[in-house]
Design a protein around this motif. Sequence first.
Motif, PDB file in Angstrom:
ATOM      1  N   SER A   1       6.896  16.957  11.093  1.00 50.34           N
ATOM      2  CA  SER A   1       6.288  17.585  10.775  1.00 50.34           C
ATOM      3  C   SER A   1       7.327  18.059   9.701  1.00 50.34           C
ATOM      4  O   SER A   1       7.570  19.166   9.593  1.00 50.34           O
ATOM      5  N   ASP A   2       7.830  17.412   8.795  1.00 51.96           N
ATOM      6  CA  ASP A   2       8.829  17.627   7.457  1.00 51.96           C
ATOM      7  C   ASP A   2       8.013  17.386   6.532  1.00 51.96           C
ATOM      8  O   ASP A   2       9.136  17.839   5.040  1.00 51.96           O
ATOM      9  N   GLY A   3       6.771  17.947   6.626  1.00 50.05           N
ATOM     10  CA  GLY A   3       6.673  18.253   5.563  1.00 50.05           C
ATOM     11  C   GLY A   3       5.944  16.497   4.298  1.00 50.05           C
ATOM     12  O   GLY A   3       5.232  16.611   3.161  1.00 50.05           O
ATOM     13  N   LYS A   4       6.057  15.704   5.406  1.00 42.21           N
ATOM     14  CA  LYS A   4       5.863  14.575   4.252  1.00 42.21           C
ATOM     15  C   LYS A   4       5.739  13.082   5.735  1.00 42.21           C
ATOM     16  O   LYS A   4       5.767  13.403   6.475  1.00 42.21           O
TER      17      LYS A   4
ATOM     18  N   ASP B   1      13.386   5.294   2.042  1.00 39.54           N
ATOM     19  CA  ASP B   1      14.045   5.791   1.921  1.00 39.54           C
ATOM     20  C   ASP B   1      12.497   7.079   0.615  1.00 39.54           C
ATOM     21  O   ASP B   1      13.357   7.634   0.051  1.00 39.54           O
ATOM     22  N   HIS B   2      11.723   6.128   1.170  1.00 42.00           N
ATOM     23  CA  HIS B   2      10.356   6.695   0.415  1.00 42.00           C
ATOM     24  C   HIS B   2       9.476   7.539   1.410  1.00 42.00           C
ATOM     25  O   HIS B   2       9.808   6.865   2.032  1.00 42.00           O
ATOM     26  N   PHE B   3       9.009   8.678   0.884  1.00 35.69           N
ATOM     27  CA  PHE B   3       7.757   9.591   1.606  1.00 35.69           C
ATOM     28  C   PHE B   3       6.601   9.526   0.508  1.00 35.69           C
ATOM     29  O   PHE B   3       6.671   9.448  -0.517  1.00 35.69           O
ATOM     30  N   ILE B   4       5.683  10.065   1.336  1.00 37.50           N
ATOM     31  CA  ILE B   4       4.546  10.501   0.976  1.00 37.50           C
ATOM     32  C   ILE B   4       4.145  11.723   0.959  1.00 37.50           C
ATOM     33  O   ILE B   4       4.089  12.314   1.852  1.00 37.50           O
ATOM     34  N   THR B   5       4.342  12.208   0.657  1.00 32.23           N
ATOM     35  CA  THR B   5       4.287  13.497  -0.022  1.00 32.23           C
ATOM     36  C   THR B   5       3.202  14.132   0.285  1.00 32.23           C
ATOM     37  O   THR B   5       1.797  13.151   0.083  1.00 32.23           O
TER      38      THR B   5
ATOM     39  N   MET C   1       0.944  -1.091   0.060  1.00 30.59           N
ATOM     40  CA  MET C   1       0.043  -0.129   0.327  1.00 30.59           C
ATOM     41  C   MET C   1       1.376   1.270  -0.054  1.00 30.59           C
ATOM     42  O   MET C   1       0.778   2.125  -0.315  1.00 30.59           O
ATOM     43  N   PHE C   2       1.840   1.283   1.197  1.00 33.48           N
ATOM     44  CA  PHE C   2       2.779   2.524   0.842  1.00 33.48           C
ATOM     45  C   PHE C   2       3.718   2.636  -1.172  1.00 33.48           C
ATOM     46  O   PHE C   2       3.931   3.800  -0.946  1.00 33.48           O
ATOM     47  N   LYS C   3       3.891   1.406  -0.716  1.00 35.06           N
ATOM     48  CA  LYS C   3       4.658   1.741  -2.573  1.00 35.06           C
ATOM     49  C   LYS C   3       3.964   1.907  -3.453  1.00 35.06           C
ATOM     50  O   LYS C   3       3.564   2.632  -4.151  1.00 35.06           O
TER      51      LYS C   3
END
Length: 203
Positions: A138-141, A103-107, A80-82
């Motif tokens: 609180s880094d926006g992602k 190494d990945h994030f949801i923007t 789901m995250f991918k």
Amino acid sequence: EMDVVTTVFRSYETGLREATILPKDLHAAMKMLGINPLEQEIVDLTNNIVKDGFIYFPEFCKVIQKKFREEDEELFRQNMFKMICGTEPFPARFKAKKYKLHDHFITKKNFFHMMTNLPEQVNEEDIEEMFAFADKDSDGKISYTEFQVMINPPKPSPEPQPHLTPVVKRVTIKTTEPEEEPVTDLFNAEAHLKDKGKEQTVK
């Protein structure tokens, strides 16, 4: 699935008692089933399921089924995250790198896109509040760790119950003592009559 579990269990049976294995063989048996628990997990499991120095087949099955469910849920969360993050195009000239979840994030843009395309409409204020709640640092992602907490939040701690101080009520019981009946002093009565007689004689 149960056939595989049974086969692995039988390969480690003690022979001393039917349908039992030794605690020291639990880790190896789980690895044969594709489960790689941590050392501390093995210690905790053996403390909980060992009886009389053996691990019995029903307890072994419960542990294995629980681990399988956990791994299935984890795989579902990863996929789901991918999907939300998106994947990079498959490279044509060189070998693709292994996908690393951390190494990945949801923007914020992807999060808003996902929430605004749900069957049920969600207003922007609620989406903003949900994103702020999930974005712990609180880094926006939203990282994978934050994503896990978002979809499986911890249970709220029970509210403390008010402490009731027992009230001790003092009850005063009044007892009425029975009135004492007058005691006739025969000696004084006789003297009084004699004095009266003397007065009458003098007169």
